[in-house]
Design a protein around this motif. Structure first.
Motif, mmCIF file in Angstrom:
data_model
loop_
_atom_site.group_PDB
_atom_site.id
_atom_site.type_symbol
_atom_site.label_atom_id
_atom_site.label_comp_id
_atom_site.label_asym_id
_atom_site.label_seq_id
_atom_site.Cartn_x
_atom_site.Cartn_y
_atom_site.Cartn_z
ATOM 1 N N PHE A 138 7.364 4.274 -15.008
ATOM 2 C CA PHE A 138 7.795 2.852 -14.669
ATOM 3 C C PHE A 138 9.141 2.358 -15.335
ATOM 4 O O PHE A 138 9.355 2.809 -16.596
ATOM 5 C CB PHE A 138 6.700 1.832 -14.931
ATOM 6 C CG PHE A 138 5.570 2.061 -13.903
ATOM 7 C CD1 PHE A 138 4.997 2.855 -13.247
ATOM 8 C CD2 PHE A 138 4.688 1.119 -14.022
ATOM 9 C CE1 PHE A 138 4.038 2.896 -12.224
ATOM 10 C CE2 PHE A 138 3.383 0.979 -13.239
ATOM 11 C CZ PHE A 138 3.120 1.826 -12.374
ATOM 12 N N THR A 139 9.801 1.736 -14.509
ATOM 13 C CA THR A 139 11.229 1.151 -15.359
ATOM 14 C C THR A 139 11.232 -0.321 -15.109
ATOM 15 O O THR A 139 11.124 -0.833 -14.106
ATOM 16 C CB THR A 139 12.331 1.870 -14.785
ATOM 17 O OG1 THR A 139 12.066 3.144 -14.958
ATOM 18 C CG2 THR A 139 13.683 1.524 -15.684
ATOM 19 N N VAL A 140 11.266 -1.207 -16.180
ATOM 20 C CA VAL A 140 11.562 -2.574 -16.244
ATOM 21 C C VAL A 140 12.997 -2.963 -16.261
ATOM 22 O O VAL A 140 13.587 -2.317 -17.415
ATOM 23 C CB VAL A 140 10.734 -3.349 -17.332
ATOM 24 C CG1 VAL A 140 10.995 -2.921 -18.567
ATOM 25 C CG2 VAL A 140 10.663 -4.729 -17.057
ATOM 26 N N SER A 141 13.408 -3.803 -15.453
ATOM 27 C CA SER A 141 14.911 -4.264 -15.741
ATOM 28 C C SER A 141 15.000 -5.650 -15.301
ATOM 29 O O SER A 141 14.172 -6.120 -14.855
ATOM 30 C CB SER A 141 15.602 -3.277 -14.820
ATOM 31 O OG SER A 141 15.388 -3.437 -13.396
ATOM 32 N N ARG A 142 16.317 -6.070 -15.512
ATOM 33 C CA ARG A 142 16.333 -7.628 -15.273
ATOM 34 C C ARG A 142 17.758 -7.740 -14.656
ATOM 35 O O ARG A 142 18.758 -6.902 -14.932
ATOM 36 C CB ARG A 142 16.286 -8.291 -16.537
ATOM 37 C CG ARG A 142 17.333 -8.118 -17.524
ATOM 38 C CD ARG A 142 17.133 -8.839 -18.713
ATOM 39 N NE ARG A 142 18.120 -8.919 -19.322
ATOM 40 C CZ ARG A 142 18.208 -8.120 -20.716
ATOM 41 N NH1 ARG A 142 17.421 -7.138 -21.109
ATOM 42 N NH2 ARG A 142 19.415 -8.041 -21.358
ATOM 43 N N ASN A 152 6.023 7.590 -8.953
ATOM 44 C CA ASN A 152 4.789 8.564 -9.190
ATOM 45 C C ASN A 152 3.498 7.696 -9.291
ATOM 46 O O ASN A 152 2.775 7.992 -10.314
ATOM 47 C CB ASN A 152 5.217 9.471 -10.316
ATOM 48 C CG ASN A 152 4.016 10.734 -10.499
ATOM 49 O OD1 ASN A 152 3.351 11.114 -9.425
ATOM 50 N ND2 ASN A 152 3.953 11.032 -11.828
ATOM 51 N N LEU A 153 3.357 6.808 -8.372
ATOM 52 C CA LEU A 153 2.018 6.148 -8.649
ATOM 53 C C LEU A 153 0.887 6.616 -8.412
ATOM 54 O O LEU A 153 0.774 7.890 -7.718
ATOM 55 C CB LEU A 153 2.208 4.959 -7.576
ATOM 56 C CG LEU A 153 3.111 3.800 -7.871
ATOM 57 C CD1 LEU A 153 3.503 3.062 -6.754
ATOM 58 C CD2 LEU A 153 2.635 2.726 -8.872
ATOM 59 N N LEU A 171 0.892 -1.117 0.038
ATOM 60 C CA LEU A 171 -0.116 0.094 0.011
ATOM 61 C C LEU A 171 0.929 1.368 0.089
ATOM 62 O O LEU A 171 1.700 1.285 0.840
ATOM 63 C CB LEU A 171 -0.896 0.021 1.233
ATOM 64 C CG LEU A 171 -1.992 1.175 1.287
ATOM 65 C CD1 LEU A 171 -2.657 1.284 0.314
ATOM 66 C CD2 LEU A 171 -2.447 1.169 2.890
ATOM 67 N N VAL A 172 0.603 2.086 -1.057
ATOM 68 C CA VAL A 172 1.465 3.403 -0.863
ATOM 69 C C VAL A 172 0.671 4.509 -1.446
ATOM 70 O O VAL A 172 -0.681 4.325 -1.885
ATOM 71 C CB VAL A 172 2.444 3.293 -2.075
ATOM 72 C CG1 VAL A 172 2.065 3.234 -3.266
ATOM 73 C CG2 VAL A 172 3.557 4.264 -1.905
ATOM 74 N N GLN A 173 0.743 5.479 -0.949
ATOM 75 C CA GLN A 173 0.139 6.913 -1.520
ATOM 76 C C GLN A 173 0.294 7.320 -2.831
ATOM 77 O O GLN A 173 1.414 7.025 -3.255
ATOM 78 C CB GLN A 173 0.477 8.118 -0.209
ATOM 79 C CG GLN A 173 -0.224 7.876 1.057
ATOM 80 C CD GLN A 173 -0.186 9.049 2.047
ATOM 81 O OE1 GLN A 173 0.933 9.818 1.810
ATOM 82 N NE2 GLN A 173 -1.012 9.196 2.839
ATOM 83 N N ALA A 174 -0.455 8.143 -3.203
ATOM 84 C CA ALA A 174 -0.317 8.634 -4.569
ATOM 85 C C ALA A 174 1.110 9.570 -4.680
ATOM 86 O O ALA A 174 1.257 10.100 -3.836
ATOM 87 C CB ALA A 174 -1.504 9.310 -5.163
ATOM 88 N N GLY A 175 1.999 9.345 -5.796
ATOM 89 C CA GLY A 175 2.961 10.047 -5.545
ATOM 90 C C GLY A 175 4.334 9.194 -5.100
ATOM 91 O O GLY A 175 5.358 9.474 -5.252
#
Length: 123
Positions: free
Chosen positions: A68-72, A85-86, A11-15
């Motif tokens: 968003f950033t996807v990495s591996r 920045n959700l 759970l996270v707040q917006a931003g």
């Protein structure tokens, strides 16, 4: 057989930010791609981001580009999704999946899925 296990939801707040992880195990999959999808209540599973195990290709849904950033990490068989920045509309169950096809944005093209991790973004 391939096993995928996601972690990192919450759970996270917006931003705010979260980082999701997906651990892959099983047979070799160097030619495949790993994708992240999310399923919001009452909606179909939607593409979020994807990366291939080889090369530098990254793919993003328009709604998450720039956030968003996807990495591996090939040495650990791990794929990550850094979410910054959700927004409340990012809420849902996030799944990682594996596909050997070229269409990384279509859920039906995926052969294996993890169990999902819940992300809740409050306004």
């Amino acid at each position: 057989q391939v096993q995928l296990v996601e972690s990192g939801g919450g759970l996270v707040q917006a931003g705010g930010s979260l980082r999701l992880s997906c651990k892959a195990s099983g047979r070799a999959f160097s030619s495949s791609a790993m994708g992240w999808f999310r399923k919001a209540p009452g909606k179909e599973r939607q593409f979020v981001a994807a990366t291939r195990w080889s090369g530098d290709s990254r793919y993003y849904a328009d709604s998450v580009k720039g956030r968003f950033t996807v990495s591996r990490d090939n040495s650990k068989n791990m794929v990550y999704l850094q979410m910054d920045n959700l927004k409340p509309e990012d809420t849902g169950i996030y799944y990682c999946g594996l596909t050997t096809t070229l269409r990384v944005d279509i859920p039906s093209m995926y052969h294996y899925w993890g169990q999902g991790t819940q992300v809740n973004v409050s306004s």
